[in-house]
Design a protein around this motif. Structure first.
Motif, PDB file in Angstrom:
ATOM      1  N   GLU A  29       0.835  -1.212   0.000  1.00  0.00           N
ATOM      2  CA  GLU A  29       0.000   0.000   0.000  1.00  0.00           C
ATOM      3  C   GLU A  29       0.868   1.259   0.000  1.00  0.00           C
ATOM      4  N   LYS A  30       1.965   1.239   0.759  1.00  0.00           N
ATOM      5  CA  LYS A  30       2.891   2.384   0.760  1.00  0.00           C
ATOM      6  C   LYS A  30       3.473   2.602  -0.625  1.00  0.00           C
ATOM      7  N   ASP A  31       3.816   1.508  -1.290  1.00  0.00           N
ATOM      8  CA  ASP A  31       4.382   1.586  -2.634  1.00  0.00           C
ATOM      9  C   ASP A  31       3.384   2.211  -3.604  1.00  0.00           C
ATOM     10  N   THR A  32       2.132   1.779  -3.522  1.00  0.00           N
ATOM     11  CA  THR A  32       1.080   2.332  -4.380  1.00  0.00           C
ATOM     12  C   THR A  32       0.891   3.822  -4.113  1.00  0.00           C
ATOM     13  N   LEU A  33       0.845   4.199  -2.831  1.00  0.00           N
ATOM     14  CA  LEU A  33       0.671   5.605  -2.469  1.00  0.00           C
ATOM     15  C   LEU A  33       1.838   6.447  -2.979  1.00  0.00           C
ATOM     16  N   ASN A  34       3.063   5.973  -2.782  1.00  0.00           N
ATOM     17  CA  ASN A  34       4.238   6.714  -3.259  1.00  0.00           C
ATOM     18  C   ASN A  34       4.225   6.888  -4.768  1.00  0.00           C
ATOM     19  N   LYS A  35       3.817   5.858  -5.499  1.00  0.00           N
ATOM     20  CA  LYS A  35       3.747   5.959  -6.966  1.00  0.00           C
ATOM     21  C   LYS A  35       2.710   6.988  -7.398  1.00  0.00           C
ATOM     22  N   LEU A  36       1.544   6.969  -6.748  1.00  0.00           N
ATOM     23  CA  LEU A  36       0.499   7.945  -7.079  1.00  0.00           C
ATOM     24  C   LEU A  36       0.970   9.371  -6.810  1.00  0.00           C
ATOM     25  N   LEU A  37       1.605   9.576  -5.665  1.00  0.00           N
ATOM     26  CA  LEU A  37       2.034  10.920  -5.293  1.00  0.00           C
ATOM     27  C   LEU A  37       3.201  11.402  -6.149  1.00  0.00           C
ATOM     28  N   LYS A  38       4.141  10.526  -6.461  1.00  0.00           N
ATOM     29  CA  LYS A  38       5.268  10.925  -7.317  1.00  0.00           C
ATOM     30  C   LYS A  38       4.783  11.287  -8.713  1.00  0.00           C
ATOM     31  N   ALA A  39       3.747  10.605  -9.175  1.00  0.00           N
ATOM     32  CA  ALA A  39       3.214  10.884 -10.512  1.00  0.00           C
ATOM     33  C   ALA A  39       2.619  12.293 -10.602  1.00  0.00           C
ATOM     34  N   ILE A  40       2.187  12.833  -9.467  1.00  0.00           N
ATOM     35  CA  ILE A  40       1.662  14.214  -9.477  1.00  0.00           C
ATOM     36  C   ILE A  40       2.624  15.172  -8.779  1.00  0.00           C
ATOM     37  N   ASN A  41       3.901  14.802  -8.749  1.00  0.00           N
ATOM     38  CA  ASN A  41       4.996  15.647  -8.245  1.00  0.00           C
ATOM     39  C   ASN A  41       4.862  16.009  -6.770  1.00  0.00           C
ATOM     40  N   ILE A  42       4.461  15.052  -5.968  1.00  0.00           N
ATOM     41  CA  ILE A  42       4.410  15.259  -4.522  1.00  0.00           C
ATOM     42  C   ILE A  42       5.440  14.325  -3.911  1.00  0.00           C
ATOM     43  N   GLU A  43       6.416  14.915  -3.232  1.00  0.00           N
ATOM     44  CA  GLU A  43       7.505  14.146  -2.642  1.00  0.00           C
ATOM     45  C   GLU A  43       7.201  13.850  -1.175  1.00  0.00           C
ATOM     46  N   GLU A  44       7.887  12.857  -0.628  1.00  0.00           N
ATOM     47  CA  GLU A  44       7.735  12.526   0.778  1.00  0.00           C
ATOM     48  C   GLU A  44       8.165  13.734   1.617  1.00  0.00           C
ATOM     49  N   GLY A  45       7.404  14.041   2.637  1.00  0.00           N
ATOM     50  CA  GLY A  45       7.670  15.211   3.462  1.00  0.00           C
ATOM     51  C   GLY A  45       6.746  16.366   3.131  1.00  0.00           C
ATOM     52  N   GLN A  46       6.124  16.328   1.965  1.00  0.00           N
ATOM     53  CA  GLN A  46       5.180  17.380   1.586  1.00  0.00           C
ATOM     54  C   GLN A  46       3.762  17.066   2.051  1.00  0.00           C
ATOM     55  N   TYR A  47       3.548  15.859   2.532  1.00  0.00           N
ATOM     56  CA  TYR A  47       2.208  15.454   2.929  1.00  0.00           C
ATOM     57  C   TYR A  47       2.229  14.872   4.335  1.00  0.00           C
ATOM     58  N   GLU A  48       1.039  14.794   4.891  1.00  0.00           N
ATOM     59  CA  GLU A  48       0.863  14.238   6.228  1.00  0.00           C
ATOM     60  C   GLU A  48      -0.155  13.116   6.140  1.00  0.00           C
ATOM     61  N   ILE A  49       0.152  11.979   6.751  1.00  0.00           N
ATOM     62  CA  ILE A  49      -0.764  10.844   6.775  1.00  0.00           C
ATOM     63  C   ILE A  49      -1.443  10.810   8.137  1.00  0.00           C
ATOM     64  N   ILE A  50      -2.774  10.769   8.109  1.00  0.00           N
ATOM     65  CA  ILE A  50      -3.564  10.708   9.342  1.00  0.00           C
ATOM     66  C   ILE A  50      -4.457   9.464   9.296  1.00  0.00           C
ATOM     67  N   GLN A  51      -4.963   9.056  10.461  1.00  0.00           N
ATOM     68  CA  GLN A  51      -5.835   7.882  10.510  1.00  0.00           C
ATOM     69  C   GLN A  51      -7.230   8.204  11.031  1.00  0.00           C
ATOM     70  N   GLU A  52      -7.483   9.458  11.354  1.00  0.00           N
ATOM     71  CA  GLU A  52      -8.807   9.887  11.776  1.00  0.00           C
ATOM     72  C   GLU A  52      -9.215  11.089  10.943  1.00  0.00           C
ATOM     73  N   HIS A  53     -10.454  11.078  10.487  1.00  0.00           N
ATOM     74  CA  HIS A  53     -10.958  12.159   9.644  1.00  0.00           C
ATOM     75  C   HIS A  53     -11.029  13.459  10.438  1.00  0.00           C
ATOM     76  N   PRO A  54     -10.501  14.550   9.892  1.00  0.00           N
ATOM     77  CA  PRO A  54     -10.617  15.841  10.594  1.00  0.00           C
ATOM     78  C   PRO A  54     -12.083  16.208  10.772  1.00  0.00           C
ATOM     79  N   GLU A  55     -12.389  16.785  11.928  1.00  0.00           N
ATOM     80  CA  GLU A  55     -13.775  17.138  12.223  1.00  0.00           C
ATOM     81  C   GLU A  55     -14.292  18.178  11.232  1.00  0.00           C
ATOM     82  N   GLN A  56     -13.499  19.160  10.930  1.00  0.00           N
ATOM     83  CA  GLN A  56     -13.898  20.225  10.015  1.00  0.00           C
ATOM     84  C   GLN A  56     -12.803  20.440   8.976  1.00  0.00           C
TER      85      GLN A  56
END
Length: 163
Positions: free
Chosen positions: A76-103
């Motif tokens: 799953e990490k590999d798939t996510l990294n491939k998707l993000l690299k394809a749209i020019n998003i590098e590691e460190g530019q995003y944050e992974i969360i496990q709970e939906h923000p309230e607002q």
């Protein structure tokens, strides 16, 4: 605030009550009961109930937030990294969360919110939702995307329009 002696007697149900004032004008209350188990004055304790943790919009500092429903496996990490690299998003530019923000609207700096959580998928057809100046896409979890190429292609086509 003054409390009348009659009212205090009703509160303590017949117990002998003494009211003392010391130099700092702080009123100290002491109650004597018929069973002299303890002579010390106890302060009332307020019960604090813990609230379940909710993702706070102020805690998310990145412009790209990715919601996942569990810890990602290597595939799953590999798939996510491939998707993000394809749209020019590098590691460190995003944050992974496990709970939906309230607002989500409260996160002013949000540019992209990607949800890989089956609970929040609203339709079998993915779409881009506008939130303030950012975009949000709710997709199935990454394990399901790895198994269903049509969903992965649908997500990829949406991501290409954002870039």
């Amino acid at each position: 605030m003054e409390i009348e002696k009659d009212y205090l007697a009703q509160l303590f149900d017949g117990d002998q009550l003494y009211v003392f004032k010391d130099d700092s004008d702080k009123v100290v209350y002491a109650a004597e009961t018929e069973s002299p188990a303890s002579n010390e004055v106890k302060e009332p304790q307020s019960e604090i109930k813990s609230q379940p943790k909710v993702a706070d919009p102020k805690k998310t500092q990145k412009e790209i937030v990715i919601l996942v429903n569990q810890n990602l496996g290597s595939h799953e990490k590999d798939t996510l990294n491939k998707l993000l690299k394809a749209i020019n998003i590098e590691e460190g530019q995003y944050e992974i969360i496990q709970e939906h923000p309230e607002q989500l609207k409260a996160i002013q700096h949000l540019k992209l919110f990607l949800s890989f959580h089956n609970q929040f998928v609203q339709s079998s057809e993915y779409s881009i939702l506008k939130i303030n100046k950012g975009n949000a896409i709710y997709a199935h979890d990454l394990a399901e995307l790895n198994q269903d190429t049509s969903k992965k292609v649908m997500l990829w086509n949406l991501l290409k329009t954002i870039v």
